[in-house]
Motif scaffolding. Structure first.
Motif, mmCIF file in Angstrom:
data_model
loop_
_atom_site.group_PDB
_atom_site.id
_atom_site.type_symbol
_atom_site.label_atom_id
_atom_site.label_comp_id
_atom_site.label_asym_id
_atom_site.label_seq_id
_atom_site.Cartn_x
_atom_site.Cartn_y
_atom_site.Cartn_z
ATOM 1 N N LYS A 31 27.707 40.753 40.983
ATOM 2 C CA LYS A 31 28.380 39.478 40.704
ATOM 3 C C LYS A 31 29.213 39.621 39.438
ATOM 4 C CE LYS A 31 25.499 37.526 43.729
ATOM 5 N NZ LYS A 31 24.822 38.690 44.227
ATOM 6 N N PRO A 32 30.338 38.934 39.371
ATOM 7 C CA PRO A 32 31.106 38.958 38.126
ATOM 8 C C PRO A 32 30.420 38.114 37.063
ATOM 9 C CG PRO A 32 32.102 37.431 39.671
ATOM 10 C CD PRO A 32 30.973 38.128 40.401
ATOM 11 N N ARG A 33 30.720 38.397 35.808
ATOM 12 C CA ARG A 33 30.281 37.516 34.728
ATOM 13 C C ARG A 33 31.183 36.287 34.796
ATOM 14 N NH1 ARG A 33 31.533 39.623 29.245
ATOM 15 N NH2 ARG A 33 33.020 37.969 29.087
ATOM 16 N N LEU A 67 34.922 31.399 47.137
ATOM 17 C CA LEU A 67 34.046 32.562 46.939
ATOM 18 C C LEU A 67 34.811 33.868 47.046
ATOM 19 C CD1 LEU A 67 30.902 31.378 48.904
ATOM 20 C CD2 LEU A 67 31.110 31.690 46.434
ATOM 21 N N ALA A 68 35.830 33.915 47.874
ATOM 22 C CA ALA A 68 36.611 35.144 48.035
ATOM 23 C C ALA A 68 37.312 35.530 46.734
ATOM 24 C CB ALA A 68 37.635 34.966 49.151
ATOM 25 N N LEU A 69 37.581 34.569 45.869
ATOM 26 C CA LEU A 69 38.256 34.857 44.604
ATOM 27 C C LEU A 69 37.361 35.628 43.629
ATOM 28 C CD1 LEU A 69 40.016 31.419 44.075
ATOM 29 C CD2 LEU A 69 41.015 33.532 44.983
ATOM 30 N N CYS A 117 35.805 41.658 41.186
ATOM 31 C CA CYS A 117 36.154 41.445 39.780
ATOM 32 C C CYS A 117 34.876 41.517 38.951
ATOM 33 C CB CYS A 117 36.881 40.112 39.569
ATOM 34 S SG CYS A 117 35.896 38.633 39.778
ATOM 35 N N ASP A 118 35.047 41.906 37.702
ATOM 36 C CA ASP A 118 33.914 42.014 36.794
ATOM 37 C C ASP A 118 33.681 40.739 36.011
ATOM 38 O OD1 ASP A 118 33.472 44.716 37.476
ATOM 39 O OD2 ASP A 118 35.002 45.355 36.056
ATOM 40 N N VAL A 133 29.631 26.095 44.750
ATOM 41 C CA VAL A 133 30.263 27.417 44.788
ATOM 42 C C VAL A 133 29.453 28.421 43.968
ATOM 43 C CG1 VAL A 133 32.325 28.731 44.127
ATOM 44 C CG2 VAL A 133 32.561 26.526 45.284
ATOM 45 N N LEU A 134 28.996 28.022 42.774
ATOM 46 C CA LEU A 134 28.199 28.931 41.944
ATOM 47 C C LEU A 134 26.860 29.256 42.598
ATOM 48 C CD1 LEU A 134 28.965 27.423 38.431
ATOM 49 C CD2 LEU A 134 29.848 29.569 39.393
ATOM 50 N N GLN A 135 26.249 28.276 43.241
ATOM 51 C CA GLN A 135 24.987 28.516 43.943
ATOM 52 C C GLN A 135 25.208 29.491 45.096
ATOM 53 O OE1 GLN A 135 23.299 25.050 45.842
ATOM 54 N NE2 GLN A 135 21.260 25.938 45.880
#
Length: 114
Positions: A70-72, A11-13, A17-18, A59-61
């Motif tokens: 949130k990034p795309r 999640l930290a990654l 970021c966009d 991870v996505l949840q």
């Protein structure tokens, strides 16, 4: 970044970021090595942890539940040949697909030096 089997630590990654492109193996569906870009909403959270940790669905949840922008997220992957206990290496079909995915993503990482 190579998240490897980071699970929730991945999640930290996604911070600051966009846009994020996630490259992962996709569930077997009859055509090993077939490259696909599944919709983020189609990736379901695993009911049990994957053999090597929490999977992409989890991870996505978790990312969706975090506060703030949130990034795309774009997912690119290749269908795995089968679900087996962890073994090093890729099947020939998935190895070939991995090379094709690398070619598809090269423009995102081109630094202008060819």
């Amino acid at each position: 970044f190579d998240a490897g089997t980071a699970g929730p630590a991945a999640l930290a990654l996604f911070e600051d970021c966009d846009e994020a492109i996630v490259v992962d193996a996709l569930a077997p569906a009859g055509t090993p090595g077939r490259i696909a870009q599944p919709c983020v909403d189609s990736i379901v959270s695993e009911s049990v942890p994957a053999p090597h940790g929490m999977g992409l669905g989890y991870v996505l949840q978790a990312l969706a539940a975090l506060p703030g922008p949130k990034p795309r997220v774009t997912i690119v992957g290749a269908q795995a040949e089968s679900h087996r206990p962890f073994q090093p290496g890729l099947s020939p079909a998935v190895a070939q697909a991995a090379q094709e995915v690398a070619r598809l993503l090269a423009p995102y990482f081109d630094d202008g030096h060819g």
